[in-house]
Design a protein around this motif. Structure first.
Motif, PDB file in Angstrom:
ATOM      1  N   ILE A 151       0.821  -1.218   0.000  1.00 40.75           N
ATOM      2  CA  ILE A 151       0.000   0.000   0.000  1.00 40.75           C
ATOM      3  C   ILE A 151       0.851   1.262   0.000  1.00 40.75           C
ATOM      4  O   ILE A 151       0.349   2.363  -0.264  1.00 40.75           O
ATOM      5  CB  ILE A 151      -0.954   0.006   1.214  1.00 40.75           C
ATOM      6  CG1 ILE A 151      -2.153   0.920   0.926  1.00 40.75           C
ATOM      7  CG2 ILE A 151      -0.231   0.450   2.487  1.00 40.75           C
ATOM      8  CD1 ILE A 151      -3.221   0.865   1.992  1.00 40.75           C
ATOM      9  N   GLY A 152       2.153   1.112   0.256  1.00 40.85           N
ATOM     10  CA  GLY A 152       3.045   2.266   0.280  1.00 40.85           C
ATOM     11  C   GLY A 152       2.938   3.154  -0.943  1.00 40.85           C
ATOM     12  O   GLY A 152       2.687   4.370  -0.818  1.00 40.85           O
ATOM     13  N   LEU A 307      -4.685   0.613  -6.163  1.00 44.68           N
ATOM     14  CA  LEU A 307      -5.559   0.486  -4.988  1.00 44.68           C
ATOM     15  C   LEU A 307      -6.433  -0.767  -4.993  1.00 44.68           C
ATOM     16  O   LEU A 307      -6.561  -1.419  -3.946  1.00 44.68           O
ATOM     17  CB  LEU A 307      -6.421   1.737  -4.854  1.00 44.68           C
ATOM     18  CG  LEU A 307      -7.355   1.788  -3.641  1.00 44.68           C
ATOM     19  CD1 LEU A 307      -6.552   1.699  -2.344  1.00 44.68           C
ATOM     20  CD2 LEU A 307      -8.191   3.073  -3.655  1.00 44.68           C
ATOM     21  N   PRO A 308      -7.078  -1.166  -6.118  1.00 44.36           N
ATOM     22  CA  PRO A 308      -7.920  -2.376  -6.073  1.00 44.36           C
ATOM     23  C   PRO A 308      -7.148  -3.621  -5.630  1.00 44.36           C
ATOM     24  O   PRO A 308      -7.674  -4.436  -4.854  1.00 44.36           O
ATOM     25  CB  PRO A 308      -8.413  -2.507  -7.521  1.00 44.36           C
ATOM     26  CG  PRO A 308      -8.383  -1.114  -8.050  1.00 44.36           C
ATOM     27  CD  PRO A 308      -7.181  -0.476  -7.420  1.00 44.36           C
ATOM     28  N   GLY A 309      -5.927  -3.772  -6.108  1.00 45.24           N
ATOM     29  CA  GLY A 309      -5.111  -4.913  -5.687  1.00 45.24           C
ATOM     30  C   GLY A 309      -4.818  -4.865  -4.205  1.00 45.24           C
ATOM     31  O   GLY A 309      -4.926  -5.877  -3.496  1.00 45.24           O
ATOM     32  N   ASN A 310      -4.465  -3.682  -3.693  1.00 46.12           N
ATOM     33  CA  ASN A 310      -4.184  -3.537  -2.269  1.00 46.12           C
ATOM     34  C   ASN A 310      -5.429  -3.779  -1.422  1.00 46.12           C
ATOM     35  O   ASN A 310      -5.344  -4.331  -0.314  1.00 46.12           O
ATOM     36  CB  ASN A 310      -3.636  -2.132  -1.990  1.00 46.12           C
ATOM     37  CG  ASN A 310      -2.246  -1.936  -2.583  1.00 46.12           C
ATOM     38  OD1 ASN A 310      -1.459  -2.860  -2.636  1.00 46.12           O
ATOM     39  ND2 ASN A 310      -1.966  -0.732  -3.045  1.00 46.12           N
ATOM     40  N   MET A 367      -2.558 -10.850  -8.621  1.00 51.57           N
ATOM     41  CA  MET A 367      -1.340 -11.068  -7.850  1.00 51.57           C
ATOM     42  C   MET A 367      -1.594 -10.901  -6.363  1.00 51.57           C
ATOM     43  O   MET A 367      -1.116 -11.692  -5.538  1.00 51.57           O
ATOM     44  CB  MET A 367      -0.245 -10.092  -8.313  1.00 51.57           C
ATOM     45  CG  MET A 367       1.072 -10.277  -7.563  1.00 51.57           C
ATOM     46  SD  MET A 367       2.361  -9.125  -8.099  1.00 51.57           S
ATOM     47  CE  MET A 367       2.637  -9.709  -9.767  1.00 51.57           C
ATOM     48  N   PHE A 368      -2.408  -9.886  -6.001  1.00 52.53           N
ATOM     49  CA  PHE A 368      -2.618  -9.624  -4.584  1.00 52.53           C
ATOM     50  C   PHE A 368      -3.794 -10.390  -3.993  1.00 52.53           C
ATOM     51  O   PHE A 368      -4.119 -10.217  -2.819  1.00 52.53           O
ATOM     52  CB  PHE A 368      -2.729  -8.124  -4.338  1.00 52.53           C
ATOM     53  CG  PHE A 368      -1.370  -7.499  -4.185  1.00 52.53           C
ATOM     54  CD1 PHE A 368      -0.723  -7.519  -2.977  1.00 52.53           C
ATOM     55  CD2 PHE A 368      -0.723  -6.952  -5.273  1.00 52.53           C
ATOM     56  CE1 PHE A 368       0.531  -6.987  -2.831  1.00 52.53           C
ATOM     57  CE2 PHE A 368       0.543  -6.412  -5.150  1.00 52.53           C
ATOM     58  CZ  PHE A 368       1.175  -6.425  -3.926  1.00 52.53           C
ATOM     59  N   ILE A 369      -4.409 -11.227  -4.771  1.00 53.03           N
ATOM     60  CA  ILE A 369      -5.249 -12.278  -4.192  1.00 53.03           C
ATOM     61  C   ILE A 369      -4.336 -13.431  -3.789  1.00 53.03           C
ATOM     62  O   ILE A 369      -4.505 -14.057  -2.739  1.00 53.03           O
ATOM     63  CB  ILE A 369      -6.313 -12.774  -5.200  1.00 53.03           C
ATOM     64  CG1 ILE A 369      -7.346 -11.682  -5.481  1.00 53.03           C
ATOM     65  CG2 ILE A 369      -7.022 -14.024  -4.665  1.00 53.03           C
ATOM     66  CD1 ILE A 369      -8.333 -12.038  -6.582  1.00 53.03           C
ATOM     67  N   GLY A 370      -3.339 -13.701  -4.622  1.00 55.75           N
ATOM     68  CA  GLY A 370      -2.424 -14.815  -4.373  1.00 55.75           C
ATOM     69  C   GLY A 370      -1.441 -14.576  -3.248  1.00 55.75           C
ATOM     70  O   GLY A 370      -1.166 -15.492  -2.457  1.00 55.75           O
ATOM     71  N   LEU A 371      -0.909 -13.368  -3.129  1.00 59.29           N
ATOM     72  CA  LEU A 371       0.160 -13.129  -2.153  1.00 59.29           C
ATOM     73  C   LEU A 371      -0.252 -13.372  -0.696  1.00 59.29           C
ATOM     74  O   LEU A 371       0.494 -14.015   0.045  1.00 59.29           O
ATOM     75  CB  LEU A 371       0.722 -11.715  -2.341  1.00 59.29           C
ATOM     76  CG  LEU A 371       1.734 -11.602  -3.487  1.00 59.29           C
ATOM     77  CD1 LEU A 371       1.982 -10.147  -3.862  1.00 59.29           C
ATOM     78  CD2 LEU A 371       3.037 -12.297  -3.120  1.00 59.29           C
ATOM     79  N   PRO A 372      -1.406 -12.900  -0.220  1.00 54.05           N
ATOM     80  CA  PRO A 372      -1.777 -13.221   1.167  1.00 54.05           C
ATOM     81  C   PRO A 372      -2.065 -14.701   1.384  1.00 54.05           C
ATOM     82  O   PRO A 372      -2.052 -15.179   2.521  1.00 54.05           O
ATOM     83  CB  PRO A 372      -3.030 -12.366   1.412  1.00 54.05           C
ATOM     84  CG  PRO A 372      -3.546 -12.021   0.066  1.00 54.05           C
ATOM     85  CD  PRO A 372      -2.352 -11.948  -0.827  1.00 54.05           C
ATOM     86  N   MET A 373      -2.303 -15.434   0.292  1.00 54.15           N
ATOM     87  CA  MET A 373      -2.498 -16.879   0.413  1.00 54.15           C
ATOM     88  C   MET A 373      -1.178 -17.614   0.576  1.00 54.15           C
ATOM     89  O   MET A 373      -1.158 -18.782   0.975  1.00 54.15           O
ATOM     90  CB  MET A 373      -3.237 -17.409  -0.827  1.00 54.15           C
ATOM     91  CG  MET A 373      -4.646 -16.853  -0.994  1.00 54.15           C
ATOM     92  SD  MET A 373      -5.461 -17.401  -2.517  1.00 54.15           S
ATOM     93  CE  MET A 373      -5.871 -19.090  -2.074  1.00 54.15           C
ATOM     94  N   THR A 374      -0.065 -16.933   0.288  1.00 49.61           N
ATOM     95  CA  THR A 374       1.249 -17.575   0.430  1.00 49.61           C
ATOM     96  C   THR A 374       1.973 -17.141   1.698  1.00 49.61           C
ATOM     97  O   THR A 374       2.599 -17.960   2.368  1.00 49.61           O
ATOM     98  CB  THR A 374       2.145 -17.256  -0.784  1.00 49.61           C
ATOM     99  OG1 THR A 374       2.427 -15.849  -0.825  1.00 49.61           O
ATOM    100  CG2 THR A 374       1.468 -17.655  -2.081  1.00 49.61           C
ATOM    101  N   THR A 375       1.887 -15.853   2.045  1.00 48.52           N
ATOM    102  CA  THR A 375       2.733 -15.349   3.127  1.00 48.52           C
ATOM    103  C   THR A 375       2.331 -15.872   4.504  1.00 48.52           C
ATOM    104  O   THR A 375       3.146 -16.469   5.210  1.00 48.52           O
ATOM    105  CB  THR A 375       2.723 -13.805   3.126  1.00 48.52           C
ATOM    106  OG1 THR A 375       1.380 -13.335   3.058  1.00 48.52           O
ATOM    107  CG2 THR A 375       3.494 -13.266   1.927  1.00 48.52           C
TER     108      THR A 375
END
Length: 465
Positions: A151-152, A307-310, A367-375
């Motif tokens: 979000i930075g 913003l939508p991705g974040n 991409m940002f649907i996937g990233l919180p599913m990995t971290t």
């Protein structure tokens, strides 16, 4: 049964640590949207300006290995107070800086504070919450780790357009002051102060090792690989890391107990976190350059495009945390890396100097649907396999390598961006688009490695025969 430390303000304390880490990690990428402004104001190149991000990450990577000792030398309240105070001083110094050198110094000081609170947050949360509650807690912590740097650029884009880039630091400084006051009320001491002897040679080895790798790769942006400024730091870095690893095996009290890597899910989880932050930070520095330089959007518009991705990242992190204990880690991690890889392949297909912005928005959202599913699942599954006495070592090692992943992601992304840009012989915007596209070849390859590694994940709370 693990020892659980009871605290009076458990949730409020967790909130203080998470918010402190959030502001620090927000600082990793908040200046990315302003890099073109900084480059113009101080008359520097992209490869020089990227040190504002790379230097921040590298400072954290150097400090975090020491955090395992700091946690055993100082109380929780002392470390939180020091972290927020140091970060606040760095933010003020950066806001007042009249030149690039002082701006970089302010960033480094700010990173010192973040390098303390980030591993402290993980260690504390592991001892104040029981195993059955860690899914949701780690989901929120995963939100901090991924959402803050993501979000930075979005938040800073609005700040830059409305009041100027120096207010990124003034706002951060104000938040650090408020957090410091709040933390003095709710933070309790939960760490055991044993004051073990620190091996300073190990600190030197790790600092030179990680520093050499990142510096050498950064120099590759403006120099041939055969140049001494490239291969010599890389060689020194590799040798130093080998010496660091060997020394840890013979010390009675190692800086980081490498026995943590005997636990397979911790090793794989750390690798997956490394890859995830590599992708987050490399994307976070490339997309603002691309949107502003190739597609000619303002800082605020470029921020809103991301913003939508974040927003999806904010939504997905607590959802994944809530479902983690029911579904387990493997489904989330494999699915997440599948989405990340698909998004990166999409970027390779569509990125150019006239790409419709809706395509960038959709791929960034995937991409940002996937990233919180990995971290979060990777981190939780990794730490769950460690015994209680290795939490501090595991936290330090994972956070160190994660920040190194971010630093390498930033350095390599700008290096490949510069190479791709210089190879283009058309307009400036075409060169920026070509450089961004070229960098995504490597990022896609890293995503594929993560996808393959995710196939070997199993639930670390279930003993394997």
């Amino acid at each position: 049964m693990e020892a659980l430390i009871n605290t009076k303000y458990t949730k409020l304390m967790a909130f203080a640590l998470m918010l402190g880490a959030f502001v620090g990690l927000f600082g990793e990428t908040a200046l990315n949207m302003a890099l073109t402004d900084v480059m113009s104001e101080y008359e520097i190149t992209a490869s020089t300006a990227q040190w504002l991000t790379t230097g921040y990450l590298l400072t954290m990577a150097v400090l975090i290995p020491v955090s395992a000792f700091l946690i055993k030398w100082f109380s929780t309240r002392q470390l939180v107070t020091a972290s927020l105070s140091i970060s606040g001083i760095g933010a003020v110094l950066a806001a007042l800086s009249p030149n690039f050198e002082l701006l970089l110094l302010g960033r480094i000081v700010q990173a010192l504070g973040t390098g303390i609170i980030l591993p402290l947050m993980l260690s504390v949360l592991m001892v104040i919450f029981p195993v059955h509650k860690r899914g949701m807690v780690m989901g929120l912590m995963g939100l901090v780790i991924t959402a803050a740097p993501a979000i930075g650029p979005t938040a800073s884009g609005v700040i830059i357009t409305t009041v100027g880039w120096t207010y990124i630091f003034w706002i951060s400084a104000a938040l650090y002051i408020l957090l410091l006051i709040y933390s003095l009320i709710v933070v309790e001491n939960v760490s055991s102060v044993t004051k073990p002897k620190m091996d300073y040679l190990s600190v030197v080895y790790s600092s030179i090792g990680f520093g050499g790798l990142v510096y050498g790769l950064s120099m590759y942006a403006d120099n041939a690989f055969t140049s001494m400024t490239v291969w010599l730091p890389l060689l020194i870095g590799i040798i130093a890391l080998i010496l660091f690893a060997r020394r840890q095996t013979v010390l009675e009290t190692p800086l980081i107990n490498l026995a943590i890597f005997k636990f397979p899910m911790f090793t794989i989880g750390t690798l997956l976190m490394f890859i995830s932050l590599f992708i987050i930070l490399s994307t976070a520095i490339l997309m603002p350059l691309y949107l502003k330089g190739a597609l000619f959007y303002t800082a605020a518009a470029a921020g809103l495009i991301l913003l939508p991705g974040n927003t999806l990242n904010f939504i997905m992190s607590p959802v994944v945390g809530a479902l983690y204990n029911k579904i387990g880690p493997k489904f989330f991690i494999v699915t997440g890396f599948g989405l990340i890889t698909a998004a990166n392949i999409g970027f390779l297909i569509v990125l150019g100097d006239s790409t419709p912005v809706w395509q960038v928005i959709v791929l960034f959202m995937i991409m940002f649907i996937g990233l919180p599913m990995t971290t979060m699942p990777s981190q939780t599954n990794a730490m769950n396999q460690l015994p209680h006495q290795l939490y501090a070592d595991g936290s330090a090692a994972m956070n160190t390598l994660t920040q190194v992943g971010g630093a390498l992601g930033t350095a390599i992304a700008i290096t490949l961006f510069t190479i791709g840009q210089s190879a283009a012989d058309k307009s400036a915007e075409f060169g920026i688009a070509a450089g961004t596209h070229f960098a995504f070849y490597f990022i896609t390859g890293i995503a594929l490695i993560g996808l393959i590694a995710s196939l070997f994940v199993y639930d670390s709370t279930i003993k394997k025969n």
